[in-house]
Design a protein around this motif. Structure first.
Motif, PDB file in Angstrom:
ATOM      1  N   UNK A 507       0.805  -1.194  -0.033  1.00 30.42           N
ATOM      2  CA  UNK A 507       0.140  -0.042  -0.027  1.00 30.42           C
ATOM      3  C   UNK A 507       0.669   1.340  -0.116  1.00 30.42           C
ATOM      4  N   UNK A 508       0.754   2.158  -0.776  1.00 29.77           N
ATOM      5  CA  UNK A 508      -0.841   2.322  -1.472  1.00 29.77           C
ATOM      6  C   UNK A 508      -0.698   2.290  -3.122  1.00 29.77           C
ATOM      7  N   UNK A 509       0.522   1.271  -3.497  1.00 27.08           N
ATOM      8  CA  UNK A 509       0.537   0.931  -4.916  1.00 27.08           C
ATOM      9  C   UNK A 509       1.766   1.710  -5.785  1.00 27.08           C
ATOM     10  N   UNK A 510       1.599   1.651  -6.927  1.00 28.82           N
ATOM     11  CA  UNK A 510       2.267   2.206  -8.018  1.00 28.82           C
ATOM     12  C   UNK A 510       2.534   3.635  -8.194  1.00 28.82           C
ATOM     13  N   UNK A 511       3.418   3.920  -9.146  1.00 30.53           N
ATOM     14  CA  UNK A 511       3.894   5.099  -9.156  1.00 30.53           C
ATOM     15  C   UNK A 511       5.169   5.808  -8.747  1.00 30.53           C
ATOM     16  N   UNK A 512       5.610   6.860  -8.924  1.00 36.10           N
ATOM     17  CA  UNK A 512       6.909   7.197  -8.274  1.00 36.10           C
ATOM     18  C   UNK A 512       6.438   8.300  -7.211  1.00 36.10           C
ATOM     19  N   UNK A 513       5.927   7.719  -6.062  1.00 34.42           N
ATOM     20  CA  UNK A 513       5.180   8.347  -5.059  1.00 34.42           C
ATOM     21  C   UNK A 513       5.876   8.362  -3.705  1.00 34.42           C
ATOM     22  N   UNK A 514       6.567   7.298  -3.466  1.00 41.05           N
ATOM     23  CA  UNK A 514       7.440   7.248  -2.258  1.00 41.05           C
ATOM     24  C   UNK A 514       6.665   6.957  -1.000  1.00 41.05           C
ATOM     25  N   UNK A 515       5.232   6.916  -1.058  1.00 43.29           N
ATOM     26  CA  UNK A 515       4.719   6.459   0.190  1.00 43.29           C
ATOM     27  C   UNK A 515       4.785   5.327   0.720  1.00 43.29           C
ATOM     28  N   UNK A 516       4.960   4.301   0.085  1.00 39.22           N
ATOM     29  CA  UNK A 516       5.273   2.993   0.490  1.00 39.22           C
ATOM     30  C   UNK A 516       6.523   2.961   1.235  1.00 39.22           C
ATOM     31  N   UNK A 517       7.573   3.451   0.754  1.00 43.50           N
ATOM     32  CA  UNK A 517       8.753   3.525   1.406  1.00 43.50           C
ATOM     33  C   UNK A 517       8.767   4.219   2.803  1.00 43.50           C
ATOM     34  N   UNK A 518       7.980   5.369   2.797  1.00 46.62           N
ATOM     35  CA  UNK A 518       7.816   6.229   4.054  1.00 46.62           C
ATOM     36  C   UNK A 518       7.207   5.395   4.921  1.00 46.62           C
ATOM     37  N   UNK A 519       5.953   4.563   4.407  1.00 49.56           N
ATOM     38  CA  UNK A 519       5.127   3.826   5.384  1.00 49.56           C
ATOM     39  C   UNK A 519       5.881   2.902   6.059  1.00 49.56           C
ATOM     40  N   UNK A 520       6.736   2.189   5.210  1.00 49.86           N
ATOM     41  CA  UNK A 520       7.389   1.115   5.630  1.00 49.86           C
ATOM     42  C   UNK A 520       8.467   1.186   6.545  1.00 49.86           C
ATOM     43  N   UNK A 521       9.028   2.410   6.289  1.00 50.88           N
ATOM     44  CA  UNK A 521       9.919   3.090   7.513  1.00 50.88           C
ATOM     45  C   UNK A 521       9.551   3.200   8.760  1.00 50.88           C
ATOM     46  N   UNK A 522       8.203   3.831   8.968  1.00 51.33           N
ATOM     47  CA  UNK A 522       7.666   3.941  10.107  1.00 51.33           C
ATOM     48  C   UNK A 522       7.507   2.842  10.986  1.00 51.33           C
ATOM     49  N   UNK A 523       7.018   1.649  10.054  1.00 48.75           N
ATOM     50  CA  UNK A 523       6.444   0.287  10.765  1.00 48.75           C
ATOM     51  C   UNK A 523       8.207  -0.300  11.218  1.00 48.75           C
ATOM     52  N   UNK A 524       9.006  -0.009  10.586  1.00 47.59           N
ATOM     53  CA  UNK A 524      10.354  -0.865  10.982  1.00 47.59           C
ATOM     54  C   UNK A 524      10.717   0.269  12.255  1.00 47.59           C
ATOM     55  N   UNK A 525      10.752   1.471  12.213  1.00 50.01           N
ATOM     56  CA  UNK A 525      10.923   2.180  13.427  1.00 50.01           C
ATOM     57  C   UNK A 525      10.274   1.883  14.673  1.00 50.01           C
ATOM     58  N   UNK A 526       8.873   1.589  14.234  1.00 47.81           N
ATOM     59  CA  UNK A 526       8.011   1.078  15.556  1.00 47.81           C
ATOM     60  C   UNK A 526       8.656  -0.313  16.108  1.00 47.81           C
ATOM     61  N   UNK A 527       9.044  -1.039  15.285  1.00 43.80           N
ATOM     62  CA  UNK A 527       9.646  -2.208  15.992  1.00 43.80           C
ATOM     63  C   UNK A 527      10.856  -2.088  16.490  1.00 43.80           C
ATOM     64  N   UNK A 528      11.701  -1.243  16.091  1.00 42.80           N
ATOM     65  CA  UNK A 528      13.021  -0.865  16.519  1.00 42.80           C
ATOM     66  C   UNK A 528      12.839  -0.460  17.930  1.00 42.80           C
ATOM     67  N   UNK A 529      11.845   0.478  18.130  1.00 44.54           N
ATOM     68  CA  UNK A 529      11.659   1.123  19.291  1.00 44.54           C
ATOM     69  C   UNK A 529      11.256   0.113  20.361  1.00 44.54           C
ATOM     70  N   UNK A 530      10.677  -0.985  20.196  1.00 47.91           N
ATOM     71  CA  UNK A 530      10.193  -1.982  21.076  1.00 47.91           C
ATOM     72  C   UNK A 530      10.984  -3.068  21.251  1.00 47.91           C
ATOM     73  N   UNK A 531      12.191  -2.850  20.645  1.00 48.44           N
ATOM     74  CA  UNK A 531      13.286  -3.975  20.900  1.00 48.44           C
ATOM     75  C   UNK A 531      13.319  -5.193  20.119  1.00 48.44           C
ATOM     76  N   UNK A 532      12.412  -5.286  19.074  1.00 45.15           N
ATOM     77  CA  UNK A 532      12.097  -6.206  18.211  1.00 45.15           C
ATOM     78  C   UNK A 532      13.270  -6.744  17.167  1.00 45.15           C
ATOM     79  N   UNK A 533      14.017  -5.606  16.952  1.00 44.26           N
ATOM     80  CA  UNK A 533      15.010  -5.947  16.004  1.00 44.26           C
ATOM     81  C   UNK A 533      16.447  -5.885  16.485  1.00 44.26           C
ATOM     82  N   UNK A 534      16.616  -5.967  17.772  1.00 43.99           N
ATOM     83  CA  UNK A 534      17.869  -6.055  18.685  1.00 43.99           C
ATOM     84  C   UNK A 534      18.419  -7.066  18.930  1.00 43.99           C
TER      85      UNK A 534
END
Length: 534
Positions: A507-534
């Motif tokens: 989500x949200x799909x195709x096109x040179x949008x950058x939204x998917x990359x930004x959203x994914x980073x937000x979820x990764x940072x959420x897991x990082x804060x919770x210590x799930x990646x350490x």
């Protein structure tokens, strides 16, 4: 072995670069590995002929989220976009033409040549789409909730979506019509002029293996009008230096925050230990260890090629990925020209409005439907729908003085051909495109200096787009929002812990949008804060 990086991102396409930049801004140590010699993925500028810089795949910009451009300071890093005005020019075989302008008064006069009624209703049509866009835009930067989950976060997400839908009031019915209906039915409900409907419908089939009568194409049309350039909604723009400059500017922002980018570094497989992604193996055997892996590739590449699906994935997930549709339908033809097209409908070899807008060759909806009919049965369209842009009328940096580049996006070219292969057929297709353009601009054939035909097979080989699908997967209702890429995994996570997706297949799909990359980073940072990646 201690991880060398916190995150390794597979693929230096624009979404992968966006994800890397946002993660590095928060202090994570990030490596991007890109198999091609330069970053960009399908948003790339290449030099197929000396002195000509061509946007090989993606060719115009509109959908790039302003939040991404602002937060990564892309203008400071050199991003320059020229808004197209007029946005569209469509010539017809009988010598007439239709031009849409950014100015409503001028557009009304153009449409009035074909229908006085449509001229009066057009501004209302645009206003309705803009209101609907105001509803959808908050969803673009939202992680889709799981409707089967009872987690507080998912319930709140569903509530937010419901509140946005309720705020639409009567427009909600138009939104539902867009989501499930065909482009033809949607446009028929607004307009009577075949010429205007044909021009507007082009955005409904771009990159889509579907005709104007196919249910769901109304959403593809809407998806393409949600963008903006310099605050002008629905406007498209030409990037100075070609579309590769978008990627290069994002890469500059990423490097400024410490991201390491390695090109000519293809990934052979993702390392998994105890159901956790712990790094990647590059071609040649080099291992790169990381606490998490983010794939900018599509699901079929990520899960069926870079992982051992039988060992690393639940069988039901693998089956869902195998069912995920990525139907290639597009051919790109790039030209170097000695002079501008001299259109019979609006003569002139000096840069004029007929050269500044996107040029559509599609006289009627039936013309477009017949082009799709041929593709349905495994043949490339003998009379394809063509959408062309001449970036050199805005940008003098990409071609020798007095020469021009023209990019033509063509529908339909199915990935699987019943007769021949794309290696044997693509130049024949290119000949047909040249022939069709010459019907409308008689000087066109003699002006061609160079030609490059990019088939669906080339898009797959060169850009790792399965079947040449430019959206990394069909943009149909059953593959949108919490269904994208597969149900239960629309939050950028995967069944393998520490493995995430960030590309257009999410989500949200195709096109040179950058939204998917930004959203994914937000979820990764959420897991990082919770210590799930350490």
């Amino acid at each position: 072995m201690s991880p060398a990086y916190d995150i390794v991102v597979i693929g230096g396409g624009h979404n992968g670069l966006v994800t890397s930049a946002y993660l590095a801004r928060r202090g994570l140590k990030v490596l991007v590995v890109e198999r091609r010699p330069y970053v960009g993925g399908a948003s790339v500028t290449e030099e197929p002929w000396p002195g000509y810089k061509v946007s090989t795949a993606a060719y115009v910009i509109s959908l790039l989220r302003p939040e991404v451009a602002r937060e990564l300071e892309l203008k400071r890093h050199g991003l320059v976009v020229y808004p197209q005005d007029p946005p569209y020019f469509q010539p017809y075989p009988d010598g007439r033409h239709l031009m849409l302008w950014n100015d409503y008064a001028r557009t009304r006069e153009e449409i009035r040549k074909f229908s006085a009624r449509d001229a009066e209703v057009y501004e209302t049509y645009e206003a309705t789409l803009n209101r609907l866009a105001e509803f959808v835009e908050p969803l673009l930067l939202m992680t889709p909730p799981n409707p089967t989950s009872s987690r507080a976060r998912d319930l709140l997400g569903l509530l937010k979506a419901a509140r946005l839908a309720r705020a639409l009031k009567k427009d909600l019915f138009s939104e539902i019509e867009i989501l499930v209906g065909s482009a033809k039915d949607f446009l028929d409900s607004w307009f009577e002029s075949e010429e205007l409907k044909a021009l507007l419908c082009g955005q409904a089939v771009i990159g889509t293996f579907a005709g104007p009568r196919t249910p769901g194409t109304a959403y593809v049309l809407f998806h393409h009008v949600m963008g903006e350039v310099d605050g002008m909604r629905g406007c498209w723009g030409v990037v100075r230096g070609g579309m590769g400059q978008v990627s290069e500017c994002i890469a500059k922002a990423a490097r400024e925050h410490g991201v390491v980018i390695r090109c000519a570094a293809p990934v052979e497989r993702i390392l998994v230990k105890d159901n956790r992604a712990v790094g990647v193996v590059l071609q040649g055997g080099e291992e790169v260890r990381a606490r998490a892996v983010v794939s900018n590739a599509d699901p079929k590449v990520t899960f069926l090629r870079l992982l051992d699906a039988k060992r690393d994935l639940p069988p039901e997930f693998t089956r869902a990925v195998e069912r995920f549709r990525a139907s290639g339908s597009s051919v790109k033809v790039n030209y170097a020209l000695a002079e501008l097209p001299d259109f019979t409908a609006l003569p002139g070899k000096t840069a004029g409005p007929q050269h500044r807008g996107t040029i559509d060759i599609c006289p009627t909806l039936d013309y477009m439907e017949r082009a799709y009919d041929e593709a349905k049965y495994g043949r490339w369209s003998s009379q394809p729908f063509l959408e062309a842009v001449i970036p050199t009328v805005y940008d003098d940096s990409i071609a020798p003085k007095g020469k021009h580049i023209m990019s033509v996006f063509c529908q339909f070219g199915p990935y699987e051909l019943k007769e021949g292969t794309w290696d044997t057929e693509k130049e024949k297709f290119g000949d047909r495109v040249t022939e069709i353009f010459t019907r409308y601009a008689p000087n066109f054939r003699s002006s061609v200096l160079h030609r490059q035909v990019v088939s669906p097979l080339d898009l797959e080989r060169d850009f790792s787009l399965t079947h040449g699908n430019i959206f990394q997967g069909d943009m149909t209702l059953d593959q949108l929002f919490f269904m994208r890429p597969v149900p239960g995994y629309a939050d950028y996570r995967t069944p393998v812990r520490g493995l995430y997706l960030c590309g257009a297949c999410t989500h949200p799909g195709g096109g040179v949008m950058g939204a998917a990359g930004r959203n994914a980073a937000g979820e990764i940072l959420r897991d990082w804060k919770r210590g799930r990646l350490r």
